[in-house]
Every structure is written in C-alpha cells, then in structure tokens.
Design an enzyme around this catalytic site. Structure first.
Site, PDB file in Angstrom:
ATOM      1  N   ASP A 160      93.186  -8.005  21.225  1.00 27.07           N
ATOM      2  CA  ASP A 160      92.765  -6.990  20.250  1.00 27.07           C
ATOM      3  C   ASP A 160      92.124  -7.666  19.040  1.00 27.07           C
ATOM      4  O   ASP A 160      91.091  -7.221  18.532  1.00 27.07           O
ATOM      5  CB  ASP A 160      93.984  -6.151  19.837  1.00 27.07           C
ATOM      6  N   HIS A 188     100.052  -2.943  21.260  1.00 21.40           N
ATOM      7  CA  HIS A 188      98.869  -3.119  22.111  1.00 21.40           C
ATOM      8  C   HIS A 188      98.660  -1.821  22.905  1.00 21.40           C
ATOM      9  O   HIS A 188      98.977  -1.719  24.082  1.00 21.40           O
ATOM     10  CB  HIS A 188      99.064  -4.309  23.049  1.00 21.40           C
TER      11      HIS A 188
END
Ligand code: NAD
Ligand code: LMR
Length: 328
Positions: A160, A188
């Site tokens: 990410d 996540h």
C-alpha cells in the site's frame, strides 16, 4: 569469514507470490548481498510437487547465496530454526470479493502456524504475514504464539505504501527516491487511510504541490482499491508487486530504514494514536537494530484521526468475525 546461513521459511511457496519472491530472496535482495540463505518451503500436500519444481529452478539458478532448499508439508518441520518467516500461503480473493470474505477460508491457517513458530522457530524470529486478510491473520498468528513477542508479527502494508508513492510519482514526476514520509494508516483493506500530510516530494511539502480534491477523490481511493483494480485487469491478484513489497519490508526490518525517513509497516499497537493495544495496524515506522519503532509524536489532522478511527473499527470487525468462527 563467511556468515552462517539464515533460515527463511516461506509458506505458499508454490503460489504466484511465492514464485516471484523466492528467487529474489535467494539472490540476496531481502537480507543483503553477503548473507547466505537456507530456504524452508511449506506447502499443502497437493502442491508439494509444484514446490519441488520451483526448488529445481532455484537450484538451477545457481545463486551463490543459496545454501539449501527444503520442502515440507508439515508445519512444525517447516518452522524449525526459522529466523525469518513469510506467511504467504492462503487463498487470494477473486473478482467481486472483499478481503474480509477470506476470513473463513484463510483464518484457520494462521493459528497452527503461529503455534508452530512459537514451538520451533529461532529465538530471533521475525514474521511477516502477507496472506489476506493480512492484519487479522497476523493477529491470529501472534495470539497463537505466547512465547514470541507480539512485535515480531507484522502484517504487510508495504505494498500500500509503495502504491501511494507510485501515484505521487505519476502525478508530480518526483523520483521515488525523493518521496519521503508517506504513510498508509490502518488495515490492508479498502478502509486503509493513505496520508501525505507529512510527505515531502524532492524536499517540498506534498500538501503545497497537490490539491485537496485530487487527494480525496483520486489518490486515496486509487491506492486503497488498487488490489481490486489489479484483479480486474490481470484476472489474478497482485503477485510480483506483493513479493517486491515483502522484500522491501524485511530488508528494512533487518537492515534499518534510512536516517530521517520512515516507511509503513503493519505492527502491533502499544496504544499509539488511540489504536487499541495489540491491534496490528499500519503506522509510520522507523526500523533500528532489527526492531520497528512507531513514530508516535505526529500532530495529526481531523481527517487522519477519522481515517484511523475507521480502520480501528474495520480491524475490530474482522477480529469479531474470526471470534464468531471460533478461530480466536
Ligand atoms: P496463490 O493461490 O497463487 O498461492 C497460494 C499458495 O498457498 C498455494 O500454492 C497454496 O497451495 C498455498 N497454501 C494454501 N494453504 C496453505 C497452508 N495452510 N500452508 C501452506 N501453503 C498453503 O495465491 P498468491 O497470489 O500467492 O497470494 C497468496 C496470499 O497473499 C493471498 O491471500 C493474497 O490475497 C495475499 N496477498 C496479500 C497482499 C498484501 O499486500 N498483504 C498482496 C497480494 C496478495
Ligand atoms: C492486493 O492488495 O493486491 C492484495 O491484497 C490482493 C487483494 O485481494 O487485493
């Protein structure tokens, strides 16, 4: 004098991420150019043959740092003496699924692996959970390993973080090496909160260069939903970029983050920013001496506070779901 080999256990070794990951570990990209590696691969029995094929290729690549490759379908053997464990083996989501949909399919994998790590891994073991939902799976593994400090169980948020940097590069042309202090708070999942409040692009505050509308309507959703966009485009979940992020995460954990910089790691909270203790959460982190420190003194905006709150709720919802399933 040559260093002695570090034992690295990789689960799901015959899968897509495994195939992109193992060769880079064996090349020295994860631990450093002078660190020999002993690879222990864990697979389910049906995939052992495929893992054997990967092992043949690893040996054929004649990596000078590759000491040996061993394949197991027994969880206790696979984690024997493990210094670094990459828990990748789990089902990926397919089109239309959210990561939380994987709880029932994957949650049950991480309790037994946590117990095996507790009982068999080396005292200095470092565990990175990649298999989704990664934060919850890391929590399950940590909860199943009472003798291993919770700080040694991380969830991968680095993909990410890297995705956020890639979007900033695309928008502004700033080289990746000159993008500093990005962070992706939280889970996540699509709830994650990518944040450039403290970021600099070639030394200039990102907030001076980027308009608020682009940040809220494009940057944040593009980073948060990138996994789904890749599944849509490739017909399969991200693999090489995930492997690369795992390499980056462990490299920094072992070798330290550059002075004056930070990265994002999913680490156990000690209560920072109001995140309940023990929750495995994406934070701005610095690595020193083989351990992560959470950057805990940032003055955070209302938007960041709201993003953190949303992620606490999302992470707790996943934990409640695994408790309902009897996994925790
Ligand atoms: P894949 O289906 O290609 O491979 C998974 C492998 O795991 C298979 O070979 C399977 O046999 C093996 N496996 C299943 N159960 C196992 C067990 N109990 N022990 C050992 N091995 C087991 O999937 P992939 O594309 O490699 O993805 C793996 C996981 O990583 C998925 O859950 C995916 O969603 C996740 N992922 C996470 C991130 C992240 O940023 N955290 C990024 C991409 C993918
Ligand atoms: C990703 O972010 O690419 C992975 O977590 C795969 C997924 O399901 O999104």
């Amino acid at each position: 004098m040559a260093k002695s080999p570090v034992t690295v256990t990789v689960t799901g070794a015959a899968g897509n991420i495994g195939y992109a990951l193992l060769f880079r570990i064996a090349s020295g990209a994860m631990l450093g150019p002078d660190v020999p590696v002993r690879l222990n691969l864990l697979e389910i029995p049906q995939a052992v043959k495929a893992a054997e094929g990967t092992a043949m290729e690893l040996n054929d690549a004649a990596f000078p740092l590759l000491d040996s490759v061993n394949i197991y379908d027994d969880v206790n053997q696979a984690f024997e003496g493990s210094n670094v464990a990459l828990l990748v083996g789990a089902r990926p989501r397919t089109k239309g699924m959210e990561r939380a949909d994987l709880l029932a399919a994957n949650g049950g994998i991480f309790g037994p692996q946590g117990r095996a790590i507790n009982d068999h891994a080396a005292d200095d073991v470092k565990v990175l959970v990649v298999g989704n939902p990664a934060n919850t799976n890391a929590f399950i593994a940590a909860a199943s390993a009472p003798d291993v400090p919770a700080d040694r169980f991380n969830a991968m948020m680095r993909l990410d973080h890297n995705r956020a940097m890639s979007q900033l590069k695309e928008k502004t042309g700033t080289p990746i090496s000159e993008i500093e202090k990005v962070v992706v708070w939280g889970n996540h999942s699509a709830d994650q909160h990518p944040d450039v409040s403290y970021a600099t692009l070639a030394g200039r505050p990102a907030l001076e260069m980027l308009d608020a509308e682009w940040l809220s309507s494009y940057f944040v959703p593009t980073v948060a939903k990138r996994g789904a966009a890749i599944i849509e485009a490739r017909g399969a979940s991200s693999a090489a970029s995930a492997a690369s992020a795992a390499i980056d995460h462990v490299y920094d954990w072992v070798n330290g983050t550059p002075d004056g910089s930070w990265t994002t790691a999913g680490v156990a909270s000690h209560g920072e920013y109001g995140v309940p203790e023990g929750l495995i959460f994406g934070f701005p982190t610095i690595s020193r001496g083989g351990a992560w420190e959470i950057v805990s003194d940032l003055d955070i905006s209302d938007a960041t506070r709201a993003g953190i709150k949303r992620n606490i709720a999302a992470a707790q919802e996943e934990l409640d779901a695994v408790r309902d399933l009897g996994i925790l």
